[in-house]
Design an enzyme around this catalytic site. Sequence first.
Site, PDB file in Angstrom:
ATOM      1  N   ASN A  13      -0.497 -11.916  -8.072  1.00  0.00           N
ATOM      2  CA  ASN A  13      -0.085 -10.696  -7.384  1.00  0.00           C
ATOM      3  C   ASN A  13       0.158 -11.028  -5.910  1.00  0.00           C
ATOM      4  OD1 ASN A  13       0.224  -8.169  -6.310  1.00  0.00           O
ATOM      5  ND2 ASN A  13      -1.736  -7.347  -7.024  1.00  0.00           N
ATOM      6  N   HIS A  53      -3.318  -0.544 -10.323  1.00  0.00           N
ATOM      7  CA  HIS A  53      -4.144  -1.506  -9.571  1.00  0.00           C
ATOM      8  C   HIS A  53      -5.116  -0.724  -8.673  1.00  0.00           C
ATOM      9  CE1 HIS A  53      -5.303  -4.646  -6.769  1.00  0.00           C
ATOM     10  NE2 HIS A  53      -4.894  -5.506  -7.685  1.00  0.00           N
ATOM     11  N   GLU A  59     -10.855  -5.535 -12.931  1.00  0.00           N
ATOM     12  CA  GLU A  59     -11.201  -6.116 -11.630  1.00  0.00           C
ATOM     13  C   GLU A  59     -12.216  -5.217 -10.922  1.00  0.00           C
ATOM     14  OE1 GLU A  59      -7.466  -8.337  -9.953  1.00  0.00           O
ATOM     15  OE2 GLU A  59      -7.350  -6.211  -9.497  1.00  0.00           O
ATOM     16  N   ILE A  94     -12.623  -7.880  -4.947  1.00  0.00           N
ATOM     17  CA  ILE A  94     -11.217  -8.231  -4.682  1.00  0.00           C
ATOM     18  C   ILE A  94     -11.059  -8.784  -3.264  1.00  0.00           C
ATOM     19  CG2 ILE A  94      -8.891  -7.259  -4.353  1.00  0.00           C
ATOM     20  CD1 ILE A  94      -9.427  -5.403  -6.703  1.00  0.00           C
ATOM     21  N   GLY A 122     -11.592 -12.220  -6.748  1.00  0.00           N
ATOM     22  CA  GLY A 122     -12.312 -13.358  -6.166  1.00  0.00           C
ATOM     23  C   GLY A 122     -12.095 -14.686  -6.876  1.00  0.00           C
ATOM     24  N   ALA A 135      -4.779 -13.127  -6.590  1.00  0.00           N
ATOM     25  CA  ALA A 135      -3.905 -12.880  -5.433  1.00  0.00           C
ATOM     26  C   ALA A 135      -4.222 -13.872  -4.314  1.00  0.00           C
ATOM     27  CB  ALA A 135      -4.038 -11.444  -4.958  1.00  0.00           C
TER      28      ALA A 135
HETATM   29  O1  LIG Z   1      -4.261  -8.294  -8.216  1.00  0.00           O
HETATM   30  C1  LIG Z   1      -5.072  -9.146  -7.876  1.00  0.00           C
HETATM   31  C2  LIG Z   1      -6.423  -8.843  -7.590  1.00  0.00           C
HETATM   32  O2  LIG Z   1      -6.626  -7.672  -6.882  1.00  0.00           O
HETATM   33  C3  LIG Z   1      -7.291  -9.982  -7.177  1.00  0.00           C
HETATM   34  O3  LIG Z   1      -7.187 -10.260  -5.813  1.00  0.00           O
HETATM   35  P1  LIG Z   1      -7.935 -11.532  -5.252  1.00  0.00           P
HETATM   36  O4  LIG Z   1      -7.572 -12.691  -6.139  1.00  0.00           O
HETATM   37  O5  LIG Z   1      -7.444 -11.688  -3.861  1.00  0.00           O
HETATM   38  O6  LIG Z   1      -9.407 -11.224  -5.311  1.00  0.00           O
END
Ligand SMILES: O=C[C@H](O)COP(=O)(O)O
Length: 223
Positions: free
Chosen positions: A10, A94, A142, A147, A181, A202
């Site tokens: 993402n 999301h 998630e 996140i 994470g 992400a």
């Molecule tokens: O869409 C992706 C998620 O919200 C994960 O984000 P992250 O990998 O930065 O924790």
Amino acid sequence: MWKTPVLIVNFKLYKSGVGEKALELARILDKVSKERGVSIIAAVNTFDAYRIKNEVKIPVILQHADAVEFGAHTGRINVELAREYNLDGLLINHSERMLKISDIDFLIQKSKDLNMVSVVCANNSRVAGALAFLEPDFIAMEPPELIGGNVSVSTAKPEAIVETIEAVKSVRNIPVLVGAGIKNGKDVRKAIELGAEGVLVASGVVKAKDPEMALNDLIGGMM
Ligand SMILES: O=C[C@H](O)COP(=O)(O)O
């Protein structure tokens, strides 16, 4: 439908995930997907989606669409328009763009009608179980508090992964992804060992100094 396990990246609205940088990153995802033979999907913003879709072979999905038909709607984007631009699917609900249940249902059904892949996000196992009744193609759980952080869902909440898979599979055999994470192959491996069929990532890729190296590390945990 995509071959599992899948890795969805993402791009969010990170500066390193928009404009020229988004295109550059999408090309890296495309290259690594081809080299490693793994399903990698780019979830990009609406501005960049069309250009990226024309430059790469991997699936390209929108981070959000609105639950509206064509018509008098200002500042909105609908699923039909995404289809017209040949996009492959949608992230829906999301944590950073949560929707009401009737809109989630609309977007899933509209995606089905238009042969697009729906990836619906849930913030916990109960919500994931409830969303399974709407029959999306994928459910991604998630925990919002993890996140963007450095502690992965696999490390901090392995029980939430197990509970989510149980809750979803008790309703329907929908593949479950997990995210929040996740930064390295070890995090991915643990998620897969717990039964996840892929991950949603992400910052670990989009903000990485070397996204190609980060991707290869993550993919190591899928093999
Ligand atoms: O869409 C992706 C998620 O919200 C994960 O984000 P992250 O990998 O930065 O924790």
